[in-house]
Structure formats: C-alpha cells, structure tokens
Design a protein around this motif. Structure first.
Motif: not given
Length: 253
Positions: A80-93, A130-135
């Motif tokens: 969850s933190a990894a997804f947060d970091a990518v979203e914070a840096e680039f605006g979304g996934i 990972v799939s759960q976070q991605a979904a």
C-alpha cells in the motif's frame, strides 16, 4: 473574468506504471521497455535497493521518469505504501506489472515444506496482495499484468511446487479480469518459457541449459527483452486482450 478548463477526453497525460521485481532480470527489461514508450515507472525492489537505484538511474539517463519503491510484495501495508509513493510522485497509476517471484525446484517427494511456504508466500500471496491494490487503484483504461510460467503446460519434473504457485496466479488473474467488468481495465498473465535470467539459470548445468534451449523450435533461450515486448503490448495497444494467459515461449510445446 472566466477560466476555460480543457475537458477534451482525448487530452493525453503521461501514463504511469509500477513494476514489482523491477530491479533485475525480466523486471528490469520491462521497466526499460515501458520507459522507452514514454511511461513513468515505479521500480519496486524487495531487498536490493542498489540494483533498483541503478535501474532508476538508467531510465532517467535515457530521458525517462522513474523512482524506486521497496517492500515485501506479500505485506499489504508495505505494498500500500509503495502504491502511495508512486501515486504521490506521478499522480496516479495506469499499469501494474507483477514480475516478483521466487523459484525453488525439487521433486515433490523431497521438497522442504518451509521452501513451499516461502515460495507460495511470494508467488501466491504476493500476487494476490499486488492484484488487490491494483484493482483498487489502477485508473480506467489501465492494465494489470501478472506472471505465470509455461511449465504449467510442459509439466517438467521438479517444478511441482513452483507450478502450483503459478497455477494459482493464473486463476487469480482470470477471475480478477471478470471482477473488473465495466472499469475498462485489462487483466492478463504472461507465461514465459525458458528465459536467460538468474532465476532460471541458477542451479542448472550447461547440459541442462542446452537441452532446454533445443526444446524450443527457435532453438534458443528467451531473453528478458522478448518477455518485455509482450508486456509492452498488453500494457499499451492490446485493449481487446483481457482475461488471458499469454505463453511467450518461442513455441515450446
């Protein structure tokens, strides 16, 4: 005084990917291939921060955008933190590519069950987390790409526990594709054949490697770039490919 807001649905913003296991092998090839397509990339690593930093530096050196994010793929808080970091840096996934995995080979009769648990924690629980976070997070029009193996069809001896974990990955992938109905998100799995990575080559002698090379009609091992091309296809133009396992293996039966 009025302000005009551009609401043109065709207006393009940079797409963003998170690649787990992105610091080496197939994962690094995927990172570099997606970056070459103009996609900003979160390069995930489990333990080797230095390799992830090298991958990020290579992408930036070629004019791309990338950051490194760490964490155990089977730990929901870390991911969850990894997804947060990518979203914070680039605006979304928009794209999640889950290449992270481990392979321990042994006959079923002699496999250490601790190794079974360790492998399934990464390959099955990790893929699920990972799939759960991605979904929950991938934007409409995006893609989720998991990794299986061609050995689910070839049934090589000593691969029993590994193949069991990857069969689970395929099931998770195909069901998630149906669960995301209406969101315009594709969910597929790539099933590589014998590919020249450290994960594949470790513990194999030259005779075994030669035999596996000759088993493929193209008479060579795959290269990480071969697999990355399939990922780029699924991540970009392949909007009508959904809920599939793509066997990228040079024709291995």
């Amino acid at each position: 005084m009025s302000t005009t807001i551009d609401t043109d649905p065709t207006a393009q913003t940079q797409r963003v990917a998170l690649v787990t296991g992105g610091s080496g092998g197939i994962g690094r090839a995927v990172v570099e291939r997606l970056a070459a397509d103009g996609i900003a990339v979160g390069v995930h690593y489990a333990g080797n921060k230095a390799k992830a930093a090298e991958t990020v530096a290579a992408v930036i050196g070629n004019g791309g955008r990338a950051i490194a994010v760490g964490g155990d793929v089977a730990d929901e808080q870390a991911m969850s933190a990894a997804f947060d970091a990518v979203e914070a840096e680039f605006g979304g996934i928009d794209i999640v590519v889950n290449t992270a995995g481990i392979m321990i080979l042994s006959p079923i009769s002699t496999l250490n069950l601790d190794d079974l648990d360790r492998m399934h924690r990464t390959n099955v629980r990790g893929t699920f987390v990972v799939s759960q976070q991605a979904a929950r997070r991938v934007r409409n029009g995006g893609a989720i790409i998991n990794f299986s193996t061609s050995v689910t069809r070839t049934q090589f001896p000593t691969y029993g526990a590994y193949v069991a974990s990857k069969a689970a990955v395929e099931s998770i992938t195909l069901i998630l594709a149906r669960e995301l109905r209406g969101k315009d998100i594709t969910v597929n799995a790539v099933a590589p054949g014998p590919t020249a990575t450290a994960l594949f080559l470790d513990g194999k002698d030259e005779a075994t490697i030669a035999t596996l090379s000759k088993a493929v009609p193209l008479e060579r091992l795959g290269q990480p770039d071969d697999i990355a091309e399939t990922v780029a296809f699924l991540a970009g133009p392949a909007r009508w490919v959904n809920g599939q396992v793509i066997f990228t293996n040079g024709g291995l039966a």
